[in-house]
Design a protein around this motif. Structure first.
Motif: not given
Length: 190
Positions: A64, A99, A101, A116, A118, A120
């Protein structure tokens, strides 16, 4: 003669219609890397690259990116490391241009760690997860203690200084902040 012309036509035909094109080499600067998580910089764009542990295929790498507009990288580092000191009650959500997070904090073997997560393209259906990272690994990823941290850190003036100026001997001098006492009235004598 026919064979010679056919040979010349084949040579020029191969070079004229080749499918391989040489591209410019884009320079990415590695800020820091720890195991399968890394932070990279190109111009003013920072990219986190990590191995997705959420998939069965361990060769899946995701990333990202975001622009460092107002010292965002320094703020992200501060946000992540503050979570080690005072663990948040839930996940910390960050919205990036493409994104979402989440910072997921958890204690592993008594040591605080962060992961982390994500989402997407801001879609909760497609999720990537990094490995759990401790404070020492986060410092290494952000290049703390190396010269690479200077690639994103902004100058922050000291709290006890008002202005900085250059004197005639080309030395930087700082003027201390002036504070007034709360009650500075003088009594007059008669």
């Amino acid at each position: 003669m026919r064979k010679f012309i056919l040979l010349i036509a084949c040579i020029f035909g191969v070079t004229a219609f080749s499918q391989i094109k040489v591209l410019k080499n884009e320079t990415l600067v590695e800020i820091g890397k720890e195991n399968s998580v890394g932070l990279y910089k190109k111009d003013n764009r920072f990219t986190f690259n990590y191995q997705d542990v959420n998939t069965s295929n361990l060769n899946t790498f995701r990333s990202f990116s975001f622009l460092d507009v107002n010292g965002d990288v320094s703020e992200l580092y501060k946000l992540v490391t503050d979570g080690f000191i005072d663990e948040p009650t839930g996940n910390v959500m960050l919205e990036l241009p493409n994104d979402i997070i989440e910072l997921h904090y958890e204690k592993n073997y008594g040591q605080p760690t962060v992961q982390f997560i994500q989402f997407i393209n801001k879609n909760r259906k497609y999720v990537g997860k990094s490995q759990f990272l401790n404070k020492k690994q986060i410092d290494k990823i952000f290049g703390i203690g190396t010269t690479k941290a200077a690639l994103y850190k902004k100058f922050v003036p000291k709290a006890n200084t008002v202005t900085t100026y250059q004197n005639t001997q080309n030395q930087v001098a700082e003027t201390p902040a002036v504070t007034k006492p709360a009650d500075s009235k003088k009594k007059s004598r008669k």
